[in-house]
Design a protein around this motif. Structure first.
Motif, PDB file in Angstrom:
ATOM      1  N   TYR A 104      33.881  27.992  30.800  1.00  0.00           N
ATOM      2  CA  TYR A 104      34.202  28.247  32.201  1.00  0.00           C
ATOM      3  C   TYR A 104      32.963  28.762  32.935  1.00  0.00           C
ATOM      4  N   LEU A 119      30.754  27.098  36.133  1.00  0.00           N
ATOM      5  CA  LEU A 119      30.440  27.793  37.383  1.00  0.00           C
ATOM      6  C   LEU A 119      28.937  27.773  37.641  1.00  0.00           C
ATOM      7  N   ILE A 121      30.813  35.478  41.396  1.00  0.00           N
ATOM      8  CA  ILE A 121      32.130  34.890  41.123  1.00  0.00           C
ATOM      9  C   ILE A 121      32.396  34.866  39.618  1.00  0.00           C
ATOM     10  N   VAL A 181      35.582  36.754  38.008  1.00  0.00           N
ATOM     11  CA  VAL A 181      36.578  35.947  37.292  1.00  0.00           C
ATOM     12  C   VAL A 181      36.691  36.417  35.845  1.00  0.00           C
ATOM     13  N   ILE A 212      38.456  39.842  35.648  1.00  0.00           N
ATOM     14  CA  ILE A 212      39.901  39.716  35.841  1.00  0.00           C
ATOM     15  C   ILE A 212      40.557  39.070  34.624  1.00  0.00           C
ATOM     16  N   ILE A 266      39.796  42.729  42.260  1.00  0.00           N
ATOM     17  CA  ILE A 266      40.292  41.715  43.187  1.00  0.00           C
ATOM     18  C   ILE A 266      39.684  41.966  44.567  1.00  0.00           C
ATOM     19  N   TYR A 303      36.190  40.767  44.648  1.00  0.00           N
ATOM     20  CA  TYR A 303      36.184  39.309  44.711  1.00  0.00           C
ATOM     21  C   TYR A 303      36.418  38.841  46.143  1.00  0.00           C
TER      22      TYR A 303
END
Lengths: 405, 277, 292
Positions: free
Chosen positions: C169, C173, C214, C218, C221, C277, C280
């Motif tokens: 992932y 990105l 980011i 991500v 989280i 959050i 973000y």
């Protein structure tokens, strides 16, 4: 007018076809053997009672345990669920989530089942649980391995330790166990506690009346520690489910497994006849011989839609025919008292129970469900880090006080 | 120039090593799936290639485990969920991307916040709600949930994409007297098609792979999706690793195929969604 | 467009309603539930104030789970992100077949956690598992470890399984971020005599700032809500040593009949995540304002 008649007839026809009553059964019998036998029973029932359509939903054992609670609470509850007798059933009965089933027994519960079953199948005087089969626990072992090393099934603790030592010396894992889902460890606790402290003490402990820090409880772990310290248990047992651990026994890498009769459900054909069991060894000659004999069966949720249909089905399950069918194919003992043990193996099991001085269900069926999880976690932790016993017991005690307050 | 060549070889070697490591788990599962049980147990090493290839494990997993039915169920659940999520979120995204109004930022904030929360928060209430409304254990129940649950991400994603479309298009249409819904349907939506495909592929794999929510919202064997079927199988064949491996590979085949075919969209979807915030 | 204020709301009506029913409202319900002693079974329950939260602070398993979440977080941020970046940089070079390489590394991203968990159970199985039997075969049996049963290493084994997917992932990105780095800029630096390292550190990395932010959020989280892998592989065992908050919450709510207590764990998890959050959202929205 004719049109109307046609419509009416179509409607009637639909009504007849759709008029079949559906009974939804959620089952945890996911091992191939019991799943198959149960499916056969359902088929026979449907042939005999063509008005009923039984829908069986099978769930993996561990998922089932998690989901049952949510089903019982839902207006969409299934009509019948499989479950365990004892505290685990009574917990739900006490919350009003089960429907009593006294009226399905012509001539009363006692006409079908041994009197001794009544207490674990009832709550507050009413029957909520239909026993289907029961079984014994024992130390299962490979006959061929025992023969090879000239070992006789031990009867005392001392002999048992010797057997373990012999096996270990010969490169065989003395005892296999898979504790990923915890409950297998509770078998050891049950037996050690019953052999060391007797059934009265064990009953009180599971009822939450005795502190886990009691010196008598500690004594139980001293015996257990002898096995742990000498490395008699399968290594890394926390990584395995009970079935995965059983494969060590089936492959002949391990010699013994403290387990219920259902271990035979998962044994390969060629190993089945090489499997036998002996009674858990005696530790203190002054303490009686007590056994674990869990009872499996069915319940009807209080919110079931088709309780009447469910009762018809359960009545069939309670019958001598259905009980014998199930017990025979799986080698278990039927709950129905008129059914004889299906094979010599089961006869031996039954005899062991008849000779015993008293029986329990199983730790997680005898004690409060929340306490059971905490307790079994503690047992497994002990098996991995026996040095932390005091800490573990203190934690269990803290939880006991909170749960049974 | 020699330096360049050397560096290229180095790149190849390193990249190949990484890919070998990355593929190792796949290869192990494939080996496990084609080995007969006794070889699996006698060989003492799952990483070793099989001595002989037995494909019947796949057949058994497919037939004995009812994988066919589970597959169909997954399709029945996944297709409407994806389409529904795309459609409904495009409405929200349209409003949030083109209109200035007081609550715009707050609503966007709510959508995105909801997509990031620990989903365990929703478990108990969603279950109870489904049961009380009577959509528990129905395709509809799980489809509606999937749509709603994915709205956060989809809205955020589509809104960001719409933001990149020049505003003048929208304003010109308004001046021409086009209705708001016409603008949405005739002007904006056609421009968003690439984003919709990317998002659709992404959502397809996510919903296809869902396990937890099906576990909580579906109980009938006849309605279980493939992931749930796989765990049911695990309970049944605990020690028969070959069958479980075969079933796991069967369950993985569709998302992998979809990904291979629509790779570009998939990766675009992931990156546009996250990076172009 | 301030002409008709009701228009956006008309478009939002359906999506917001559904979102409210299935996402927003349940969050509040969980908050309320966390102040009760509901067992998930009884029809009735009592409000017990902050009892559940008080209990959390003396619960060793809660602390253990929280502690494990921190391990996940650190490993995700300081392990997976640099690794993902490294692989992205490596595969971003022009060479024949680079797309195949990218595809293969990316493959785990498409799998269900159920399948990943199953695959890794064969990797990590202590006796026959691929990793251990491989180490033994090449004579490195000291590296063969009981990955899933040793309380000291089990969490790291789970993190490794999760990273298989998570690194891919991060890579994606960064690959996207690298696309936005103008080639001319890098070439200009090359002409100016900057070496490879300098080009990376002074030119490329600053351009990857948005992608990095980011990727970090991500990953933070995701590390805080890790659940599936843990649940499938160990259920948090042995004896909670590999438990994380999400797993402990699930066990308490659905195995131990403590819906109220479980809800309070979910709330704590939510509050911790909420900070990230916010980060973000603020970065996402601020960047937008600066570009508009």
């Amino acid at each position: 007018m004719r049109k109307f008649a046609v419509v009416l007839m179509v409607l009637l026809f639909v009504a007849v076809v759709w008029g079949k009553q559906t009974v939804v059964v959620n089952s945890y019998m996911s091992d191939p053997a019991p799943k198959q036998v149960f499916a056969e029973l359902v088929q026979i029932f449907e042939e005999r009672y063509p008005d009923y359509d039984i829908v069986v939903n099978t769930f993996a054992h561990e998922d089932f345990k998690t989901l049952l609670r949510t089903w019982l609470n839902s207006p969409n509850a299934p009509d019948v669920v499989t479950w365990f007798a004892g505290e685990r059933m009574r917990y739900f009965a006490s919350k009003g989530l089960l429907a009593p089933i006294d009226d399905i027994f012509d001539g009363g519960f006692d006409a079908y089942f041994p009197k001794a079953f009544f207490s674990s199948c009832s709550y507050d005087g009413k029957v909520y649980f239909l026993p289907q089969s029961w079984y014994w626990w024992g130390v299962y072992y490979r006959k061929s391995i025992f023969e090879k090393y000239g070992i006789k099934p031990p009867t005392t603790w001392k002999q048992f330790l010797d057997v373990c030592e012999t096996l270990k010396k010969n490169g065989i894992i003395p005892i296999t166990i898979g504790t990923k889902y915890l409950w297998t460890a509770a078998g050891w606790f049950d037996y050690l506690n019953m052999r060391v402290n007797g059934i009265e003490f064990h009953t009180k402990l599971t009822a939450g009346e005795i502190p886990y820090t009691d010196p008598r409880v500690k004594k139980v772990f001293e015996y257990w520690k002898q096995l742990v310290d000498r490395g008699y248990f399968l290594e890394n047992h926390t990584a395995y489910s009970w079935q995965e651990a059983a494969t060590f026994l089936f492959r002949g890498e391990a010699a013994m497994y403290l387990m219920g009769q259902f271990i035979k459900d998962v044994a390969p054909e060629d190993v089945k006849n090489d499997l036998d069991f002996f009674r858990f060894p005696i530790i203190d000659g002054t303490v009686g011989l007590y056994e674990d004999t869990p009872i499996d069966g069915f319940m009807i949720p209080a919110r079931a839609k088709n309780k009447e249909g469910a009762k018809v089905f359960l009545k069939f399950i309670a019958s001598e025919f259905a009980q014998e069918y199930f017990a025979k194919k799986l080698g278990r003992l039927a709950a129905n008292k008129n059914v004889a043990p299906p094979d010599p193996h089961a006869e031996k099991g039954l005899q062991m129970i008849l000779d015993s001085d008293g029986v329990m269900q199983f730790y997680d069926r005898d004690t409060n469900p929340e306490m059971a999880t905490v307790g079994m976690n503690g047992f497994v932790q002990f098996m991995v880090t026996p040095g932390m016993l005091d800490q573990i017991l203190e934690n269990l005690e803290k939880e006991r006080v909170r749960i049974f307050k | 120039m020699r330096h360049r060549k050397f560096s290229l070889i180095f790149t190849y070697m390193l990249a190949t090593l990484i890919v070998i490591i990355w593929m190792f788990p796949f290869v192990v599962s494939l080996f496990t799936a084609v080995k007969p049980l006794d070889e699996l147990m006698s060989q003492k090493g799952l990483w070793l290639p099989p001595k002989s290839v037995h494909l019947e494990n796949f057949k058994r997993a497919w037939t004995e485990a009812n994988m066919k039915r589970y597959f169909l169920n997954t399709l029945i659940i996944t297709a409407p969920s994806v389409l529904g999520a795309l459609f409904i979120s495009s409405l929200a995204a349209f409003a949030l991307a083109w209109y200035e109004f007081k609550l715009n930022k707050l609503i966007l904030f709510i959508f995105v916040g909801g997509m990031l929360i620990p989903f365990q928060m929703l478990l108990i209430p969603v279950y109870r709600f489904s049961v009380n409304v009577g959509i528990y254990d129905t395709y509809l129940g799980i489809i509606l949930f999937h749509i709603s649950f994915q709205l956060g991400f989809c809205t955020f994603f589509l809104r960001n994409f719409m933001k990149t479309i020049p505003r003048s298009i929208f304003e010109a249409a308004l001046i021409d007297g086009a209705g708001h819904f016409t603008i949405y349907r005739k002007i904006v939506m056609p421009l968003v098609v690439p984003a919709l495909s990317a998002l659709g592929i992404l959502e397809f794999t996510w919903i296809w792979n869902d396990y937890l929510w099906s576990l909580v919202l579906i109980q009938s064997d006849m309605k279980k999706p493939v992931t749930l079927g796989l765990t049911t199988l695990q309970g049944q064949w605990v020690s028969d690793w070959s069958i479980i491996a075969a079933a796991a590979l069967i369950a993985a085949v569709v998302p992998i195929t979809v990904f291979l075919i629509f790779q570009r969209y998939f990766i675009e979807g992931l990156t546009v969604g996250a990076v172009k915030g | 467009m301030k002409s008709k204020t009701w228009v956006p709301y008309a478009f939002l009506a359906l999506p917001l309603t559904m979102y409210a029913i299935w996402v927003i409202f349940p969050i509040f319900q969980t908050f309320v539930l966390s102040f009760t002693n509901w067992d998930g079974v009884s029809p009735k329950f009592d409000l017990i104030g902050f009892e559940n939260y008080k209990r959390l602070f003396s619960d060793p398993y809660f602390k253990l789970s929280l502690n494990n979440n921190v391990k996940w977080l650190l490993a995700f941020v300081f392990g997976n992100i640099p690794l993902g970046l490294g692989i992205a940089l490596l595969l971003d070079q022009k060479f024949k077949g680079d797309r195949i390489y990218k595809t293969l590394v990316f493959l785990p991203m498409t799998l269900s956690f159920v399948v990943i968990g199953q695959i890794w159970s064969w990797m990590l199985e202590p006796r026959y598992g691929a990793i251990n039997s491989f180490f033994r075969a090449i004579g490195l049996s000291t590296f063969a470890k009981p990955w899933l049963s040793d309380p000291k290493i089990v969490t790291y084994a789970l993190i490794a399984a999760a990273s298989w997917r998570q690194i891919a992932y991060a890579m994606v990105l960064f690959l996207a971020g690298l696309k936005n780095v103008p080639r001319e800029l890098v070439e200009a630096a090359y002409v100016d005599g900057a070496n490879k390292w300098e080009r990376f550190w002074y030119v490329i990395l600053p351009m990857l700032r948005p992608a990095t932010i980011i990727a970090v959020t991500v990953n933070v989280i995701d590390s805080l809500r890790a659940f599936d892998i843990v649940y499938v592989l160990t259920r948090g065992g042995p004896f909670y040593s590999s438990s994380v908050l999400a797993n402990y919450m699930y066990i308490q709510s659905f195995h131990n009949y403590n819906m109220g207590y479980g809800a309070s764990i979910a709330v704590i998890q939510f509050l911790i995540t909420f900070g990230f959050i916010l980060v973000y959202l603020l970065t996402a929205l601020r960047r937008e304002e600066s570009t508009v």
